[in-house]
Design an enzyme around this catalytic site. Structure first.
Site, PDB file in Angstrom:
ATOM      1  N   GLU A 250       0.765  -1.087   0.109  1.00 24.92           N
ATOM      2  CA  GLU A 250       0.072  -0.180  -0.066  1.00 24.92           C
ATOM      3  C   GLU A 250       0.899   1.240  -0.029  1.00 24.92           C
ATOM      4  OE1 GLU A 250      -2.950   2.719  -0.069  1.00 24.92           O
ATOM      5  OE2 GLU A 250      -3.211   0.568  -0.223  1.00 24.92           O
ATOM      6  N   THR A 292      -6.165   1.271  -5.757  1.00 21.76           N
ATOM      7  CA  THR A 292      -5.575  -0.209  -5.317  1.00 21.76           C
ATOM      8  C   THR A 292      -6.022  -1.065  -5.993  1.00 21.76           C
ATOM      9  OG1 THR A 292      -5.218   0.746  -3.068  1.00 21.76           O
ATOM     10  CG2 THR A 292      -5.363  -1.738  -3.428  1.00 21.76           C
ATOM     11  N   HIS A 405      -1.480   3.208   4.338  1.00 23.87           N
ATOM     12  CA  HIS A 405      -2.596   3.709   3.642  1.00 23.87           C
ATOM     13  C   HIS A 405      -2.903   5.165   4.034  1.00 23.87           C
ATOM     14  CE1 HIS A 405      -6.698   4.459   2.066  1.00 23.87           C
ATOM     15  NE2 HIS A 405      -6.600   3.350   1.404  1.00 23.87           N
ATOM     16  N   ASP A 464       1.489  -0.203  -5.028  1.00 25.25           N
ATOM     17  CA  ASP A 464       0.347   0.059  -6.064  1.00 25.25           C
ATOM     18  C   ASP A 464       0.011   1.331  -6.574  1.00 25.25           C
ATOM     19  OD1 ASP A 464      -0.389   1.282  -3.556  1.00 25.25           O
ATOM     20  OD2 ASP A 464      -2.277   0.162  -3.064  1.00 25.25           O
ATOM     21  N   HIS A 465       0.484   2.303  -5.922  1.00 25.17           N
ATOM     22  CA  HIS A 465       0.022   3.808  -6.413  1.00 25.17           C
ATOM     23  C   HIS A 465       0.858   4.860  -5.690  1.00 25.17           C
ATOM     24  CE1 HIS A 465      -2.437   4.474  -2.899  1.00 25.17           C
ATOM     25  NE2 HIS A 465      -3.237   3.327  -2.979  1.00 25.17           N
TER      26      HIS A 465
END
Length: 616
Positions: A250, A292, A405, A464-465
C-alpha cells in the site's frame, strides 16, 4: 389553530413519511456506525421524494409515499443483514454477481434478528390506516398548490444534495464514481442517496455496454492483442514448478528507496532485499480511479483500468483470463491474502472471477492489532507466514498490505522513527508509516528465507500507487531538494518500487527498463511458462518497447514523456519540450488504440467471446 389542524389533516401522510423515514435512517445509521453527519443530506433526499409525491393528487401522493417507504425500509433491512456478515452495504453489483449472497446464504438464519423487522412495522400496521383516513376525507388540492409544494421541496432538496455531493467529491474525488467505500458514502450522504447513486452508476455503465462491437472491430482487437505478445527468450521457464509470492504494498512510492531522513534509512529492509533481487528502477504505477483495486486488476489481467469508475465494481460480471486461473491450469493452488474486510473493493466477487481458490480476508485473520484502516501489517504478515506454510506447493499467493494507507495519521502506532523537521507533516507521517511497513516486510521475507520457503519461490513485490498527492507536491519536492518542479519532474516521481527475488539470488541487479503494473503478468508468464492470452502489457525481461501508458493517454519511455492534458512532449533526459513528429504521432495513435481496445474488452465482456473463438 384551525389552519394548523387543516394542514395536519391534509398532509398527515407527508408528515408521517418524513418523520418516520428519517427516524429509520438515523436508527439504521447507529447500527452501522456513527451516521450523524448524514442527517442533512438524508433529509434532502427525503425532500426530493416528497416533491415528486406532491405532483399527485391526495390518493396518488399517499400511494407513492407508501411505495417509497416500502423500498427504503427493505433496503435498510437488507443493508443491516448484509452488514452483519460483510461489514459493508449491499449494492447492485453484488446483486448482479450473486457470489457474495451465495456465500452468506447458509448463515442468513443466524443473521436475522426480529428487531430488524421493526423497520417494516409502520408499513404493515400504521400506514394503511393513514391511507384509509385520507381516502375518507376526500380533500382535493388545487394544481397551483401542488406545483408550489413540488417546487419548494425539490429546490431545497436538490440544493442541499448538490452541496453534499460536491463536498464529498472534493474530499474524495474518486469516491462517487468508483463506489469503493460504500459505507462511507452512506455515512456522508445517507442511505437513500447512496442507493440512488449506486443504481445510477450501474445503469450508466450498462448503457455504455449496449453499443454492439462490429465484426471488424472485434477482429482488429484480436489482431492487436496477438501483436502485443512478447517474444520470450531471456529467463523463459526459470520459475516452472516454483511458488509465486506476490506482494502489493500500500502506497509504496519509489522516492523512499535508498533515501534517508535525519540520518536514518527510511526503508532499510527493502533496500537490503532489493540488493538481493532484480530491481526495476523505472517502474510506474498505472492506476486510475480504482486506486488499489486498479493495481490488483492490472497485475492479474494485464488490462487497463476502467476509463471511469473502477473495473472491480463495473465489470464484476465479466469473464477474465487472469493470472490465478492461468496458474490453476498448471496445477497450482492459488490464494489471495488481505487482512481487511472481504467486500471492500468488491474483492470477494472479483477474486472468484479471477480464479483464486481461496481468499483469506478479514474473517480469516485474528484482528488482534489495529493500525490505521484495520489489521496491522505486523499481525497480517506474521499470520500470513503460517498460512503460506500450510499451502500445498506449487502455489500462487497474492498478498496486499494495508497499514501505510493514506492519510498516515495513526502516528502513535508506527514506532519511534524520527523524521526530524518533517514531524507532523503529511510526508513526515508517510515516512513513519512506510518505515513501519518496511520493518514488517523485512520480518516477513527474512522468515520465509529462514524457513526455506524462498529456496523454491519467486517473490514479486511492488507498490500500488502514489503516496503523496499532487496538492502536497511542495512537501515532496522540498524533501528531495528538487530544483525543477515541472510536470515532467512530477511524473518522474510517480515511480513505485518493483523487484523480483529469485531462489538462491540467481538473478539480481538493477534493471533500467521502463515498465509498469500492466507488465507484471506477461513477465510472470515468461518466468513460469504460462499461456500468454489477451494481455496488453509486455515482458520486462524481453521488451520490444519501453513505453509505459497511463490511463489518461499520457505515456513515458526512456526518451520521451507525453502529457495528454497539455498535448506537450518532453525530452526525458533534458526536460526540454520537443516538437511533435510523425513518429510521436504514430506512438500517440498506438496508445489511444491500446486504451480503446482495453475499454471495448471490458465494456463488452470480450474475453468471453475471445475464449469461444479459441475453442472453435
Amino acid at each position: 389553530m384551525d389552519k394548523i389542524k387543516s394542514f395536519f389533516t391534509n398532509f398527515i401522510d407527508v408528515i408521517f413519511f418524513v418523520t418516520v423515514v428519517m427516524f429509520k435512517i438515523l436508527v439504521y445509521g447507529k447500527h452501522m456506525s456513527s451516521f450523524k453527519s448524514s442527517f442533512i443530506p438524508a433529509l434532502a433526499s427525503v425532500f426530493v421524494l416528497v416533491s415528486i409525491a406532491c405532483i399527485f393528487k391526495t390518493r396518488g401522493r399517499a400511494r407513492f409515499l407508501y411505495i417509497c417507504n416500502c423500498i427504503i425500509s427493505i433496503f435498510i433491512v437488507s443493508d443491516l443483514i448484509y452488514y452483519k456478515y460483510f461489514k459493508d452495504i449491499i449494492s447492485v453489483s453484488v446483486l448482479i454477481s450473486g457470489f457474495q449472497l451465495n456465500a452468506v446464504k447458509s448463515s442468513v438464519a443466524n443473521l436475522l434478528d426480529f428487531k430488524d423487522f421493526l423497520y417494516l412495522f409502520d408499513i404493515v400496521f400504521i400506514i394503511p390506516f393513514i391511507n384509509r383516513y385520507l381516502t375518507s376525507q376526500n380533500r382535493k388540492l388545487s394544481t397551483k398548490v401542488r406545483v408550489s409544494m413540488f417546487l419548494v421541496f425539490i429546490l431545497v432538496g436538490i440544493f442541499i444534495d448538490f452541496k453534499s455531493f460536491y463536498a464529498l467529491s472534493k474530499e474524495q474525488p474518486r469516491l462517487l464514481t468508483t463506489m469503493y467505500n460504500k459505507v462511507y458514502i452512506a455515512k456522508k450522504l445517507g442511505t437513500v442517496n447512496y442507493h440512488c447513486l449506486d443504481i445510477y452508476n450501474c445503469v450508466f455503465a450498462n448503457i455504455n455496454r449496449l453499443t454492439p462491437v462490429s465484426k471488424d472491430k472485434f477482429q482488429a482487437i484480436e489482431y492487436f492483442i496477438d501483436k502485443s505478445k512478447s517474444s520470450h527468450e531471456n529467463l523463459n521457464g526459470i520459475g516452472q514448478g516454483k511458488n509465486l509470492i506476490m506482494i502489493q504494498v500500500e502506497a509504496l512510492q519509489g522516492f523512499v528507496i535508498n533515501s534517508s531522513v535525519n540520518g536514518k534509512e527510511i526503508t532499510p529492509n527493502l533496500n537490503r532485499w532489493i540488493s538481493r533481487s532484480e530491481y526495476f528502477d523505472n517502474f510506474y504505477y498505472q492506476v486510475a480511479a480504482g486506486g488499489t483495486s486498479d493495481a490488483e486488476f492490472m497485475t492479474n489481467n494485464s488490462l487497463y483500468p476502467a476509463s471511469a469508475g473502477a473495473a472491480y465494481l463495473l465489470y464484476s460480471g465479466n469473464e477474465y483470463n487472469a493470472m490465478p486461473k492461468n496458474f490453476k491450469n498448471k496445477g497450482y493452488y492459488t490464494a489471495a491474502l488481505h487482512g481487511f474486510r472481504e467486500s471492500f473493493w468488491n474483492r470477494n466477487v472479483m477474486y472468484r472471477k479471477f480464479g483464486f481458490d481461496n481468499f483469506y480476508g478479514e474473517k480469516s485473520y485474528k484482528q488482534n492489532e489495529s493500525i490505521g484502516l484495520g489489521l496491522s501489517d505486523k499481525s497480517f504478515l506474521t499470520q500470513s507466514v503460517e498460512k503460506l506454510k500450510n499451502m500445498k506447493s506449487p502455489y500462487y499467493a497474492f498478498l496486499i498490505t494495508l497499514t501505510s494507507h493514506f492519510p498516515y495519521d495513526d502516528v502513535n502506532k508506527y514506532g519511534d522513527f524520527d523524521v526530524g523537521d518533517y514531524k507532523g507533516s503529511l510526508i513526515g507521517n508517510y515516512m513513519k508509516a512506510i518505515h513501519y511497513t518496511d520493518e514488517q516486510l523485512g520480518m516477513f521475507l527474512d522468515e520465509l528465507d529462514k524457513n526455506g520457503t524462498l529456496k523454491n519461490s519467486i517473490v514479486v513485490l511492488y507498490g500500488d500507487h502514489y503516496a503523496i498527492p499532487k496538492d502536497k507536491q511542495d512537501q515532496l519536492f522540498n524533501f528531495l531538494k528538487t530544483g525543477s518542479k515541472s510536470d515532467l519532474e512530477w511524473e518522474k516521481l510517480q515511480k513505485v518500487p518493483m523487484f523480483i527475488h529469485f531462489p538462491d539470488e540467481s538473478v539480481k541487479g538493477v534493471n533500467h527498463v521502463y515498465g509498469g503494473q500492466m507488465d507484471i503478468y506477461p513477465t510472470v508468464c515468461n518466468l513460469f511458462k504460462l499461456k500468454e492470452e489477451d494481455m496488453l502489457g509486455k515482458d520486462l525481461f524481453n521488451p520490444e518497447s519501453e513505453r509505459v501508458t497511463f490511463r489518461n493517454g499520457s505515456f513515458i519511455d526512456k526518451d520521451c514523456y507525453y502529457s495528454s492534458q497539455d498535448d506537450i512532449y518532453y525530452d526525458v533526459n533534458t526536460g526540454n519540450k520537443i516538437s511533435k513528429s510523425d513518429k510521436l504521432e504514430k506512438e500517440e495513435d498506438y496508445i489511444l488504440n491500446q486504451l480503446g481496445y482495453s475499454d471495448y474488452i471490458l465494456r463488452h465482456n470480450l474475453i468471453k467471446k475471445l475464449n469461444l473463438d479459441k475453442n472453435k
